[in-house]
Design an enzyme around this catalytic site. Structure first.
Site, PDB file in Angstrom:
ATOM      1  N   VAL A  30      11.280  50.639  32.173  1.00 11.48           N
ATOM      2  CA  VAL A  30      11.602  49.817  31.008  1.00 11.48           C
ATOM      3  C   VAL A  30      10.352  49.111  30.445  1.00 11.48           C
ATOM      4  O   VAL A  30       9.469  48.711  31.196  1.00 11.48           O
ATOM      5  CB  VAL A  30      12.727  48.824  31.397  1.00 11.48           C
ATOM      6  CG1 VAL A  30      12.322  48.005  32.604  1.00 11.48           C
ATOM      7  CG2 VAL A  30      13.121  47.921  30.269  1.00 11.48           C
ATOM      8  N   LYS A  41       6.894  45.420  34.606  1.00 13.51           N
ATOM      9  CA  LYS A  41       5.829  46.385  34.893  1.00 13.51           C
ATOM     10  C   LYS A  41       4.791  45.758  35.827  1.00 13.51           C
ATOM     11  O   LYS A  41       4.288  46.399  36.745  1.00 13.51           O
ATOM     12  CB  LYS A  41       5.177  46.876  33.594  1.00 13.51           C
ATOM     13  CG  LYS A  41       6.077  47.858  32.814  1.00 13.51           C
ATOM     14  CD  LYS A  41       5.276  48.744  31.881  1.00 13.51           C
ATOM     15  CE  LYS A  41       6.089  49.376  30.762  1.00 13.51           C
ATOM     16  NZ  LYS A  41       6.717  50.641  31.019  1.00 13.51           N
ATOM     17  N   SER A  94       4.222  52.074  25.715  1.00 15.64           N
ATOM     18  CA  SER A  94       3.864  52.417  24.339  1.00 15.64           C
ATOM     19  C   SER A  94       3.288  51.222  23.601  1.00 15.64           C
ATOM     20  O   SER A  94       2.769  51.378  22.504  1.00 15.64           O
ATOM     21  CB  SER A  94       5.075  52.982  23.597  1.00 15.64           C
ATOM     22  OG  SER A  94       6.206  52.212  23.863  1.00 15.64           O
ATOM     23  N   HIS A 135      -0.402  57.388  27.719  1.00 11.25           N
ATOM     24  CA  HIS A 135       0.666  57.292  26.721  1.00 11.25           C
ATOM     25  C   HIS A 135       1.049  58.662  26.163  1.00 11.25           C
ATOM     26  O   HIS A 135       0.393  59.194  25.271  1.00 11.25           O
ATOM     27  CB  HIS A 135       0.224  56.343  25.594  1.00 11.25           C
ATOM     28  CG  HIS A 135       1.273  56.106  24.570  1.00 11.25           C
ATOM     29  ND1 HIS A 135       0.993  55.832  23.252  1.00 11.25           N
ATOM     30  CD2 HIS A 135       2.633  56.106  24.663  1.00 11.25           C
ATOM     31  CE1 HIS A 135       2.130  55.680  22.585  1.00 11.25           C
ATOM     32  NE2 HIS A 135       3.123  55.843  23.415  1.00 11.25           N
ATOM     33  N   GLU A 150      -2.594  59.649  24.657  1.00  9.19           N
ATOM     34  CA  GLU A 150      -3.561  58.553  24.528  1.00  9.19           C
ATOM     35  C   GLU A 150      -3.883  58.055  25.932  1.00  9.19           C
ATOM     36  O   GLU A 150      -2.976  57.686  26.688  1.00  9.19           O
ATOM     37  CB  GLU A 150      -2.964  57.405  23.702  1.00  9.19           C
ATOM     38  CG  GLU A 150      -2.886  57.685  22.222  1.00  9.19           C
ATOM     39  CD  GLU A 150      -2.353  56.497  21.413  1.00  9.19           C
ATOM     40  OE1 GLU A 150      -2.696  56.384  20.231  1.00  9.19           O
ATOM     41  OE2 GLU A 150      -1.572  55.693  21.969  1.00  9.19           O
ATOM     42  N   ASN A 167       0.205  54.300  17.170  1.00  6.45           N
ATOM     43  CA  ASN A 167       1.241  53.360  16.728  1.00  6.45           C
ATOM     44  C   ASN A 167       0.665  52.263  15.847  1.00  6.45           C
ATOM     45  O   ASN A 167       1.342  51.747  14.963  1.00  6.45           O
ATOM     46  CB  ASN A 167       1.967  52.753  17.928  1.00  6.45           C
ATOM     47  CG  ASN A 167       2.913  53.762  18.558  1.00  6.45           C
ATOM     48  OD1 ASN A 167       3.199  54.805  17.968  1.00  6.45           O
ATOM     49  ND2 ASN A 167       3.388  53.471  19.748  1.00  6.45           N
TER      50      ASN A 167
HETATM   51  P1  NAI Z   1      14.452  54.928  29.543  1.00  8.32           P
HETATM   52  O1  NAI Z   1      15.259  53.703  29.382  1.00  8.32           O
HETATM   53  O2  NAI Z   1      15.000  56.213  29.052  1.00  8.32           O
HETATM   54  O3  NAI Z   1      14.101  55.125  31.087  1.00  8.32           O
HETATM   55  C1  NAI Z   1      13.654  54.130  31.930  1.00  8.32           C
HETATM   56  C2  NAI Z   1      14.073  54.490  33.349  1.00  8.32           C
HETATM   57  O4  NAI Z   1      13.387  53.655  34.249  1.00  8.32           O
HETATM   58  C3  NAI Z   1      15.556  54.301  33.603  1.00  8.32           C
HETATM   59  O5  NAI Z   1      16.075  55.464  34.198  1.00  8.32           O
HETATM   60  C4  NAI Z   1      15.609  53.119  34.557  1.00  8.32           C
HETATM   61  O6  NAI Z   1      16.687  53.206  35.462  1.00  8.32           O
HETATM   62  C5  NAI Z   1      14.288  53.277  35.263  1.00  8.32           C
HETATM   63  N1  NAI Z   1      13.786  52.070  35.896  1.00  8.32           N
HETATM   64  C6  NAI Z   1      13.818  50.798  35.456  1.00  8.32           C
HETATM   65  N2  NAI Z   1      13.222  49.981  36.371  1.00  8.32           N
HETATM   66  C7  NAI Z   1      12.799  50.754  37.390  1.00  8.32           C
HETATM   67  C8  NAI Z   1      12.119  50.523  38.614  1.00  8.32           C
HETATM   68  N3  NAI Z   1      11.750  49.300  38.956  1.00  8.32           N
HETATM   69  N4  NAI Z   1      11.856  51.557  39.410  1.00  8.32           N
HETATM   70  C9  NAI Z   1      12.224  52.806  39.051  1.00  8.32           C
HETATM   71  N5  NAI Z   1      12.873  53.084  37.916  1.00  8.32           N
HETATM   72  C10 NAI Z   1      13.163  52.082  37.104  1.00  8.32           C
HETATM   73  O7  NAI Z   1      13.054  54.611  28.883  1.00  8.32           O
HETATM   74  P2  NAI Z   1      11.996  55.604  28.237  1.00  8.32           P
HETATM   75  O8  NAI Z   1      12.306  55.817  26.821  1.00  8.32           O
HETATM   76  O9  NAI Z   1      11.835  56.789  29.113  1.00  8.32           O
HETATM   77  O10 NAI Z   1      10.665  54.731  28.271  1.00  8.32           O
HETATM   78  C11 NAI Z   1       9.958  54.519  29.478  1.00  8.32           C
HETATM   79  C12 NAI Z   1       8.576  53.995  29.141  1.00  8.32           C
HETATM   80  O11 NAI Z   1       7.896  54.930  28.315  1.00  8.32           O
HETATM   81  C13 NAI Z   1       8.565  52.692  28.372  1.00  8.32           C
HETATM   82  O12 NAI Z   1       7.458  51.939  28.791  1.00  8.32           O
HETATM   83  C14 NAI Z   1       8.407  53.123  26.942  1.00  8.32           C
HETATM   84  O13 NAI Z   1       7.810  52.139  26.129  1.00  8.32           O
HETATM   85  C15 NAI Z   1       7.470  54.297  27.113  1.00  8.32           C
HETATM   86  N6  NAI Z   1       7.491  55.284  26.042  1.00  8.32           N
HETATM   87  C16 NAI Z   1       8.668  55.689  25.484  1.00  8.32           C
HETATM   88  C17 NAI Z   1       8.668  56.634  24.469  1.00  8.32           C
HETATM   89  C18 NAI Z   1       9.953  57.095  23.870  1.00  8.32           C
HETATM   90  O14 NAI Z   1       9.905  57.710  22.805  1.00  8.32           O
HETATM   91  N7  NAI Z   1      11.094  56.868  24.508  1.00  8.32           N
HETATM   92  C19 NAI Z   1       7.404  57.208  23.954  1.00  8.32           C
HETATM   93  C20 NAI Z   1       6.238  56.789  24.676  1.00  8.32           C
HETATM   94  C21 NAI Z   1       6.308  55.841  25.661  1.00  8.32           C
END
Ligand code: NAI
Length: 740
Positions: A431, A437, A459, A480, A492, A530
């Site tokens: 998250v 983080k 991001s 990234h 990135e 971004n």
């Molecule tokens: P998401 O919400 O789909 O997935 C996050 C996952 O992390 C969930 O499965 C959650 O259960 C898990 N999680 C949370 N805390 C945890 C922990 N302590 N240990 C292990 N797992 C844990 O989020 P998403 O979209 O995949 O984003 C993840 C990261 O990537 C964020 O930092 C986001 O800003 C970044 N990002 C996202 C993009 C997008 O288009 N979705 C593009 C580029 C970066």
């Protein structure tokens, strides 16, 4: 392996009294029973390139060969390991600025290859490794082709990707060999084929299986002896004809052919938006060749090549080719002595949209991945995502079902840190919350080996901050990825204040290993892409508030060449995400960027964009369309036609340009080409424009300055020209020459 042909070639060169040029690329080696080998081995190069010098040497040699009565068959073979011929010299193509010169260059090449075709004995191209562009056109001029199944054997005509067409006979010989439709598909997409597919299409007459460990030269010699037997020669020719006849059913009448060309033009216009002239001229060349002599067809091909080679589109696409090559060689840090560490095993934290995608990519690249999430249900989501992406590759026949199964077993899941200690790299994708983080990175440090790299896929959060709770922050870096991970080429690589050179070069080398294009970015708000997209999307919302319509805005930018308009893009990214990023950018650059209230209104209305079914557009399974209710919601005073397409384009492009120049001034990236790589590979900025900075250079700094000034007069501070633009305008400089 191309055995020791090159060694033999060199030996022969020394022993041949007539061979006066020490740097000769060609040598003739006798085989058995009148079979000869023409070995191509361009000295001092990793791959064979058909430079003007090599072509002249080939021309002279062919003149000599046609008089040799002792030659019964000739096989053309490479002296390089795993490379047949990589094509013509891109630098020489780039240097041509004149239509007449371009056509003449094509004619010369055609003439040399025609001499191969006219030799009084059979000529066989023995292909192993890349056989592309001019290299494949040479093979097409041979009477037979054999190719070995090998991971480096790639056959095709990628010229359109450089904004030109195959000008050494490709548009004429290929359709005659495999039929119009198949030839058009290859020429218009620039797609490269493996040996087996090339065999199925009739491009090669014999495919040498992978388990055949014999030397290519022995294979070629054996094939040449087959060809010398009339009976076997006819058998190969018949087989080729059968393949061709199967393909050309529709092509046998004028009506069918007209349909093929109409459709090809329509499809090309649809996929290129009319911005790329090369595929259209390639269709013209192929069509012209139908029912005419090869000679007439070749003349038209040369003429059309001349017209293309001098265009700015071709120059920009070749520039992009060079940009790619430069990035491949860039270790990510200037003048570094650090060597990248080997990474053989990776852990991924978070099995969501990004974690699942990253795990899939790594497994696809045959790396074992350990993926952790907070519970089994969340893990299953990530595994299912990876599986779905693999399945798409299987459906498209890019991967076999058994390969998919094998690769999926490389991804293992865990809800604790078991198995993390063995990895050299962990990529965190949980998250987007700084405190979470930070805590997780402190935890990770204890679980991973002392030397492992700790990377975050954040991001928008500061890498320096994320690293602040870690004992060894030098090994923390931003990694990234863009969504969808398997499709977006950009990565990135973000250096925090304490990230070491070693960590950076290792991350960059690893990014390349997994097939991404890394751009190293200094840790700063929005990083590179971004940060540039934020003001762009914001400006589109401001335009909307001023009375432009959603359609006008998005269409203007598609017209400029972007893959989609900015409001459509915001729907794709998610309006919630956009709203969050806008907040972060305002916090950092508030005096310069005033977020449009429209994004907040949309967010408060529960519009998430595509993922929620509605944003600026409606997504309900039917054709995507503008949601007219948006106008009511935002109190839109519809003033369509108030803004011309050019007005919209110049505001939206210049708001990006301003941010990009500020990134250069602040050294967020090291040079102009990094901005262009980021924009093209991260946002789909039109490649035919060469990139945002290249676009500015083409306009000239003086022109940019005057457009900034005009816009600033109307819209205020956000369009004030950055200092670098004024300086460059003053000295008539270019962004690219500033340490490009
Ligand atoms: P998401 O919400 O789909 O997935 C996050 C996952 O992390 C969930 O499965 C959650 O259960 C898990 N999680 C949370 N805390 C945890 C922990 N302590 N240990 C292990 N797992 C844990 O989020 P998403 O979209 O995949 O984003 C993840 C990261 O990537 C964020 O930092 C986001 O800003 C970044 N990002 C996202 C993009 C997008 O288009 N979705 C593009 C580029 C970066």
């Amino acid at each position: 392996m191309v055995e020791n042909a090159s060694t033999e070639a060199k030996t022969e060169k020394k022993s041949q009294p007539g061979d006066e040029e020490a740097s000769s690329a060609l040598s003739l080696i006798p085989g058995t029973g009148g079979v000869y080998f023409l070995v191509i081995d361009v000295p001092g190069e990793m791959v064979n390139i058909l430079t003007e010098k090599v072509m002249k040497e080939l021309d002279r040699l062919l003149d000599e060969l046609k008089t040799r009565s002792d030659i019964k068959a000739l096989t053309i073979i490479s002296g390089k390991a795993d490379n047949f011929i990589a094509g013509a010299d891109v630098n020489e193509i780039q240097d041509i600025t004149d239509v007449v010169e371009g056509a003449e260059k094509a004619r010369q090449g055609q003439m040399v290859f025609q001499k191969i075709y006219e030799l009084p004995f059979p000529v066989i191209a023995a292909i192993q490794g890349a056989c592309v562009g001019g290299g494949f056109e040479l093979a097409l001029a041979c009477h037979f082709r054999i190719a070995k199944i090998h991971h480096k054997t790639k056959i095709g005509l990628p010229e359109v990707k450089l904004g030109i067409l195959p000008g050494f006979g490709g548009t004429q010989r290929l359709p005659r060999l495999i039929g119009l439709q198949r030839a058009l598909k290859l020429i218009l997409t620039g797609k490269l084929l493996d040996a087996r597919t090339a065999g199925n299409l009739g491009l090669v007459d014999k495919v040498i299986p992978v388990e055949h460990h014999g030397f290519m030269r022995a294979e070629a010699e054996e094939f040449a002896h087959h060809i010398l037997s009339k009976f076997k020669r006819h058998a190969y020719e018949n087989r080729r004809n059968v393949k061709r006849l199967q393909a050309i059913f529709l092509e046998s009448n004028a009506f069918g052919r007209k349909m093929i060309f109409d459709q090809a033009r329509k499809q090309t216009l649809r996929s290129t938006g009319g911005h790329y002239p090369a595929p259209l001229k390639a269709i013209d060349a192929v069509e012209f060749g139908v029912g005419r002599s090869l000679e007439q067809g070749l003349e038209m091909e040369a003429k059309l090549l001349g017209e293309l080679v001098a265009t700015s589109v071709s120059k920009n696409l070749i520039g992009l080719f060079h940009l790619n090559e430069a990035l491949k060689k860039d270790p990510g840090v200037e003048k570094t002595k650090s060597e990248p560490a080997e990474i053989a095993q990776v852990s991924v934290l978070g099995a969501g949209v990004m974690g699942g995608g990253i795990a899939q990519l790594l497994a696809y690249k045959d790396l074992p991945v350990r993926m952790k999430d907070i519970n089994q249900k969340a893990l299953d989501v990530g595994l299912a995502r990876a599986k779905k992406i693999f399945q798409q590759a299987v459906d498209k026949r890019k991967l076999s079902a058994s390969e998919m199964q094998r690769k999926m077993t490389l991804i293992t899941g865990t809800t604790n840190y078991s198995g993390f200690a063995g990895a050299e790299l962990v990529i965190e994708a949980i998250v987007e919350n700084l405190e979470v983080k930070k805590a997780v990175f402190a935890e990770l440090e204890a679980e991973m080996s002392d030397t492992a790299i700790l990377a975050s896929n954040t991001s928008s959060l500061s890498i320096t901050e994320i690293a602040s709770g870690v004992k060894k922050p030098d090994r923390v870096i931003g990694f990234h990825f863009f969504n969808p991970v398997h499709r977006m080429p950009l990565l990135e690589v973000i250096r925090g204040d304490k990230t070491s050179e070693k960590t950076t070069v290792t991350a960059v080398a690893f990014a390349k290993k997994i097939g991404k294009i890394p751009v190293v970015v200094k840790n700063s708000p929005g990083f590179l892409v971004n940060r540039i997209l934020g003001p762009y999307i914001n400006e589109s919302a401001l335009l909307l508030a001023e009375g432009a319509t959603i359609d006008e805005i998005d269409k203007a930018m598609v017209g400029f060449g972007m893959p989609m308009g900015p409001l459509n893009l915001l729907d794709e990214i998610g309006i919630d995400v956009g709203y969050k990023v806008a907040g972060i950018l305002q916090e950092s650059f508030g005096d310069r960027i005033t977020p449009s209230p429209i994004i907040e209104t949309m967010f408060n209305d529960g519009r998430l964009g595509k993922k929620g079914g509605k944003g600026f557009y409606i997504y309900d399974g039917k054709k995507k369309r503008v949601d007219k209710q948006v106008y009511e919601l935002i109190g839109h005073r519809n003033q369509s036609n108030k803004f011309s397409t050019e007005d919209i384009q110049s505001r939206l492009v210049f708001v990006m340009l301003k941010e990009a120049v500020l990134c250069l001034e602040e050294k967020v990236v090291r040079r102009a080409r990094d901005v262009d790589a980021g924009m093209i590979f991260g946002t789909g900025f039109p490649p035919f424009r060469g990139g945002l900075m290249k676009y500015a250079d083409d306009l000239t700094a003086q022109k940019c300055l005057s457009i900034f000034n005009e816009l600033a007069l109307i819209y205020g501070e956000r369009f004030e020209p950055p200092k670098m633009v004024s300086v460059l305008a003053e000295k008539k400089g270019q962004f690219y020459s500033e340490k490009a």
